[in-house]
Scaffold this motif. Structure first.
Motif, short mmCIF file in Angstrom:
data_model
loop_
_atom_site.label_atom_id
_atom_site.label_comp_id
_atom_site.label_asym_id
_atom_site.label_seq_id
_atom_site.Cartn_x
_atom_site.Cartn_y
_atom_site.Cartn_z
N ASP A 31 69.03 15.09 67.34
CA ASP A 31 69.30 13.72 68.59
C ASP A 31 69.04 14.43 69.70
O ASP A 31 67.70 14.37 70.85
N ILE A 32 69.70 16.34 70.68
CA ILE A 32 68.89 16.42 71.83
C ILE A 32 68.37 17.43 71.56
O ILE A 32 67.83 18.01 72.41
N SER A 33 67.06 17.30 70.39
CA SER A 33 66.05 18.51 69.94
C SER A 33 64.53 17.83 70.39
O SER A 33 64.95 16.58 70.63
N ASP A 34 63.95 18.66 71.19
CA ASP A 34 62.68 18.30 71.47
C ASP A 34 61.54 17.93 70.24
O ASP A 34 60.48 16.86 70.30
N GLU A 35 61.65 18.83 69.01
CA GLU A 35 61.07 18.64 67.63
C GLU A 35 62.25 19.29 67.06
O GLU A 35 62.88 19.67 67.24
N ILE A 36 61.68 18.64 66.02
CA ILE A 36 62.06 19.80 64.17
C ILE A 36 61.44 20.61 63.71
O ILE A 36 59.93 20.19 64.13
N PHE A 37 61.36 21.95 63.05
CA PHE A 37 60.30 22.81 62.75
C PHE A 37 60.46 23.53 61.46
O PHE A 37 62.19 23.45 60.96
N VAL A 38 60.32 22.30 60.33
CA VAL A 38 60.59 21.86 59.15
C VAL A 38 60.39 23.21 58.43
O VAL A 38 59.05 23.23 58.39
N ILE A 39 61.12 23.72 57.85
CA ILE A 39 60.51 25.03 56.75
C ILE A 39 60.49 24.84 55.66
O ILE A 39 61.62 24.42 54.37
N ASP A 40 59.31 25.20 55.79
CA ASP A 40 58.43 23.69 54.02
C ASP A 40 58.28 25.53 53.28
O ASP A 40 56.94 24.89 53.19
N VAL A 41 58.69 26.23 53.33
CA VAL A 41 57.75 27.61 52.62
C VAL A 41 56.91 26.78 50.51
O VAL A 41 57.43 26.25 50.57
N GLY A 43 55.11 24.21 50.55
CA GLY A 43 55.13 22.81 51.19
C GLY A 43 56.59 21.86 50.37
O GLY A 43 56.51 21.22 50.49
N TYR A 44 57.85 22.98 50.22
CA TYR A 44 58.37 22.32 49.53
C TYR A 44 59.28 21.89 50.27
O TYR A 44 60.17 22.42 51.71
N ILE A 45 59.64 20.23 50.45
CA ILE A 45 60.65 19.42 51.21
C ILE A 45 61.81 19.09 49.56
O ILE A 45 61.77 18.20 49.78
N GLY A 46 63.06 19.09 50.31
CA GLY A 46 64.08 19.11 49.64
C GLY A 46 64.49 17.40 50.20
O GLY A 46 64.57 16.81 51.06
N ASN A 47 65.23 16.31 49.42
CA ASN A 47 65.63 14.95 49.82
C ASN A 47 66.61 15.57 51.19
O ASN A 47 66.01 14.72 52.00
N SER A 48 66.97 16.40 51.75
CA SER A 48 68.30 16.33 52.41
C SER A 48 66.94 16.53 54.03
O SER A 48 67.03 15.77 54.43
N THR A 49 66.03 17.70 53.70
CA THR A 49 65.20 17.56 54.35
C THR A 49 64.27 15.99 54.91
O THR A 49 63.97 15.58 55.76
N LYS A 50 63.86 15.64 53.51
CA LYS A 50 62.98 14.94 54.14
C LYS A 50 63.72 13.27 55.14
O LYS A 50 63.34 12.93 55.60
N LYS A 51 64.89 13.81 54.78
CA LYS A 51 65.66 12.68 55.33
C LYS A 51 65.99 13.27 56.79
O LYS A 51 66.08 12.49 57.81
N GLU A 52 65.92 14.25 57.07
CA GLU A 52 66.07 14.70 58.49
C GLU A 52 64.71 13.94 59.00
O GLU A 52 64.54 13.94 60.38
N ILE A 53 63.93 14.67 58.49
CA ILE A 53 62.41 14.80 59.29
C ILE A 53 62.43 12.58 59.41
O ILE A 53 61.78 12.84 60.54
N LYS A 54 63.08 12.12 58.34
CA LYS A 54 62.91 10.81 58.82
C LYS A 54 63.21 9.89 60.01
O LYS A 54 63.12 9.25 60.78
N TYR A 55 64.51 10.71 59.76
CA TYR A 55 65.63 10.29 61.19
C TYR A 55 64.56 10.60 62.35
O TYR A 55 64.47 10.50 63.24
N ALA A 56 64.43 12.22 62.13
CA ALA A 56 63.36 13.12 63.56
C ALA A 56 62.18 12.38 64.17
O ALA A 56 62.07 10.92 65.13
N GLU A 58 61.86 8.65 63.30
CA GLU A 58 62.72 7.31 63.59
C GLU A 58 63.22 7.20 65.73
O GLU A 58 63.19 6.69 66.14
N LYS A 59 63.75 8.74 65.44
CA LYS A 59 63.82 9.63 67.14
C LYS A 59 62.85 9.69 68.18
O LYS A 59 63.20 9.72 69.32
N GLY A 60 61.46 9.84 67.37
CA GLY A 60 60.74 10.11 68.03
C GLY A 60 60.76 11.55 68.31
O GLY A 60 59.57 12.00 69.29
#
Length: 77
Positions: A31-41, A43-56, A58-60
């Protein structure tokens, strides 16, 4: 200073420590971030991270991925 939230599996603990992750309140941080940086060594993205990406999304928020070049020396500039 830009606020960036790191998201990714704790499977990549070394990479998180390298990027100075401090805490687990990801959605509020997003919410308070300008951007997110996904640690996806590898290319792995787990379920929790997928939710965080979707949330980000949605927040633009801007989203960058570790798999697209690692952690740049100026990631926090």
């Amino acid at each position: 200073m830009r606020v960036i939230t790191l998201c990714g599996s704790t499977k990549f603990k070394d990479q998180f420590e390298q990027a100075e992750l401090l805490g687990n309140l990801h959605f509020r941080k997003i919410d308070i971030s300008d951007e997110i940086f996904v640690i996806d060594v590898g290319g792995y993205i787990g379920n929790s991270t997928k939710k965080e990406i979707k949330y980000a999304e949605e927040k633009g928020k801007a989203i960058r991925y570790y798999s697209n070049g690692g952690i740049p020396s100026k990631v926090f500039n």
